[in-house]
Design a protein around this motif. Structure first.
Motif, short mmCIF file in Angstrom:
data_model
loop_
_atom_site.label_atom_id
_atom_site.label_comp_id
_atom_site.label_asym_id
_atom_site.label_seq_id
_atom_site.Cartn_x
_atom_site.Cartn_y
_atom_site.Cartn_z
N UNK A 84 4.17 67.11 26.18
CA UNK A 84 3.56 65.85 26.74
C UNK A 84 3.10 65.12 25.76
N UNK A 85 2.22 65.87 24.72
CA UNK A 85 1.46 64.99 23.73
C UNK A 85 2.37 64.44 22.82
N UNK A 86 3.32 65.13 22.31
CA UNK A 86 4.38 64.47 21.49
C UNK A 86 5.21 63.63 21.92
N UNK A 93 13.03 61.64 16.77
CA UNK A 93 14.01 62.73 16.94
C UNK A 93 13.58 63.83 16.02
N UNK A 94 12.50 63.88 15.07
CA UNK A 94 11.98 64.95 14.71
C UNK A 94 10.55 65.00 14.48
N UNK A 113 14.13 69.14 14.72
CA UNK A 113 14.89 68.25 13.80
C UNK A 113 16.29 67.95 14.68
N UNK A 114 15.98 67.00 15.17
CA UNK A 114 17.13 66.36 15.89
C UNK A 114 17.40 67.44 17.06
N UNK A 175 20.55 69.85 10.03
CA UNK A 175 20.51 68.57 11.02
C UNK A 175 20.31 67.52 10.26
N UNK A 176 20.93 66.38 10.73
CA UNK A 176 20.69 64.94 10.09
C UNK A 176 19.69 64.65 11.14
N UNK A 177 18.35 63.92 10.49
CA UNK A 177 17.43 63.50 11.17
C UNK A 177 17.23 61.95 10.75
N UNK A 178 16.66 61.31 11.60
CA UNK A 178 16.02 59.89 11.19
C UNK A 178 14.59 59.49 11.08
N UNK A 179 14.30 59.06 10.05
CA UNK A 179 12.67 58.50 9.63
C UNK A 179 12.57 57.22 9.57
N UNK A 180 12.35 56.31 10.53
CA UNK A 180 12.25 55.00 10.49
C UNK A 180 13.87 54.80 10.21
#
Ligand SMILES: C[S@@+](CC[C@H](N)C(=O)[O-])C[C@H]1O[C@@H](n2cnc3c(N)ncnc32)[C@H](O)[C@@H]1O
Length: 385
Positions: A84-86, A93-94, A113-114, A175-180
């Protein structure tokens, strides 16, 4: 219910809310087995319940101030609360889903991680509840893969089994993640920590905001290219990365390609010390994000000297009006010492600094006021005249 009796000296620790109590504070046990759940007593008074560990220096991991509790209920409740906090703090996505004591689950880390979720424990009690944790992750997050990454040095030192394995699902351990705007490949099996330095997310994004078009950036200790990729996407013209781990260098290469900035980057596979000795160039922006140079209290003197040397050397490489991002992930270098050391190093380099940003880890790395050791990361971005 099995019971663990603590020595009177542990009272102030329990009363201050600490959840990890060292073995030296355990007086005796009645019916408790290592990794099992027990009520915890101070004298005649039951003060909570948790895992009896007796692993390395760790005696007890407290999960609740309630006595006679069911560990399954406690873990479920704490996991639900963490999620809930997150959803509030980290709608990405990560993110770090569980940060040990910060989420009242001492000894447990969960990183997302995604579609890949990584679990890491430093507790025999959580080792015994891995099925429960993996079931909860499957049910709530429906990931492709749940992976156990229990290969940290602290486990080896404590005599806990070292292992990496699939807990649920399957497919590649990447995994492929998005950061901004940035995309990153994360190798959870072979990468450092659980695969990526999620704690630096907020600082990487901040650097991206401060970069100007045409800047040249030097990313020292680059790992898989985090800071360099953000800088290039934000308009930097050129990046030089320095990293000694061959796997990290390969991943950095891949990350530069997937972001369409490979042509603007040069990677030096080797040690930062050698790079700085051999090259004399200056840059608009320099990032220095070394590993912990003070790995333990006994290394504090030598580590502080190493930090001072590094920060001074990098301050000399920043062009007038340029930026220096300096970081320390050593818990034993406290924030006020970090700031003082940075100040001294910058002045020794003959530079005047203006602080543009000071921060710790990203907000998903939650902590409670008493969990000082979770606030190990210190990052500063300065303009150097
Ligand atoms: C804290 S991590 C950097 C994380 C990175 N800035 C990021 O955002 O992902 C430190 C990195 O330094 C590398 N390293 C450690 N000692 C080194 C050295 N002497 N020279 C070059 N790289 C080093 C490690 O392999 C690791 O990838």
């Amino acid at each position: 219910m099995p019971a663990v009796y603590l020595k009177e000296g542990a009272r102030r620790l329990v009363e201050s809310g600490l959840l990890t109590i060292y073995s030296k504070w355990v007086d005796y046990t009645v019916g408790a087995v290592r990794g099992g759940f027990a009520d915890i007593y101070l004298g005649e008074e039951c003060v909570g319940s948790g895992f009896y560990e007796d692993i390395g220096a760790v005696g007890v991991r407290i999960l609740s101030g309630e006595c006679g509790a069911d560990p399954r209920d406690l873990i479920h409740e704490a996991l639900d609360r963490a999620l809930r906090l997150r959803r509030l703090l980290a709608p990405w996505d990560s993110y770090r889903l569980v940060n040990a004591e910060g989420d009242r689950l001492p000894g447990l880390i969960i990183d997302v991680y995604s579609d890949v979720v990584v679990v890491q424990t430093s507790s025999l009690g959580f080792d015994r509840h891995l099925d429960l944790v993996a079931d909860w992750i499957e049910d709530r997050l429906e990931p492709r893969l749940v992976y156990l990454k229990n290969d940290q040095r602290s486990r080896r030192e404590a005599g806990l089994p070292v292992e990496r394995r699939v807990l649920r699902g399957g497919g590649p351990t990447e995994a492929r993640i998005l950061e901004g705007r940035a995309k990153f490949w994360v190798d959870v099996e072979r990468g450092q920590k659980t695969g990526f330095f999620l704690d630096q997310r907020i600082n990487r994004l901040k650097l991206g905001e401060l970069v100007w078009s045409g800047a040249r950036i030097l990313d020292l200790y680059s790992y898989t290219g985090g800071f360099a990729v953000h800088a290039l996407l934000a308009g930097a013209e050129e990046a030089v990365l320095v990293e000694e781990s061959p796997l990290a260098v390969k991943m950095a290469e891949r990350n530069l390609v997937v972001n369409g900035v490979r042509d603007q980057a040069t990677i030096h596979a080797g040690r930062v010390e050698d790079f700085l000795r051999k090259t004399g160039e200056n840059y608009d922006i320099v990032v220095a994000d070394p590993p912990a140079l003070i790995p333990g209290r006994e290394h504090k003197g030598a580590g502080m000297k190493a930090y001072r040397r590094l920060y001074e050397a990098v301050a000399r490489r920043v062009k007038p009006g340029g930026l220096l991002l300096a970081s320390s992930c050593s818990y034993f270098l406290r924030p006020e010492e970090f700031l003082q050391l940075i100040g001294e190093a910058v002045r020794s380099a003959g530079r005047e600094a203006t602080i543009l940003w000071m921060h710790g880890a990203s907000p998903d790395h939650v902590s409670r006021p008493q969990d000082d050791f979770l606030r190990y990361l210190k990052v500063i971005i300065m303009r150097l005249d």
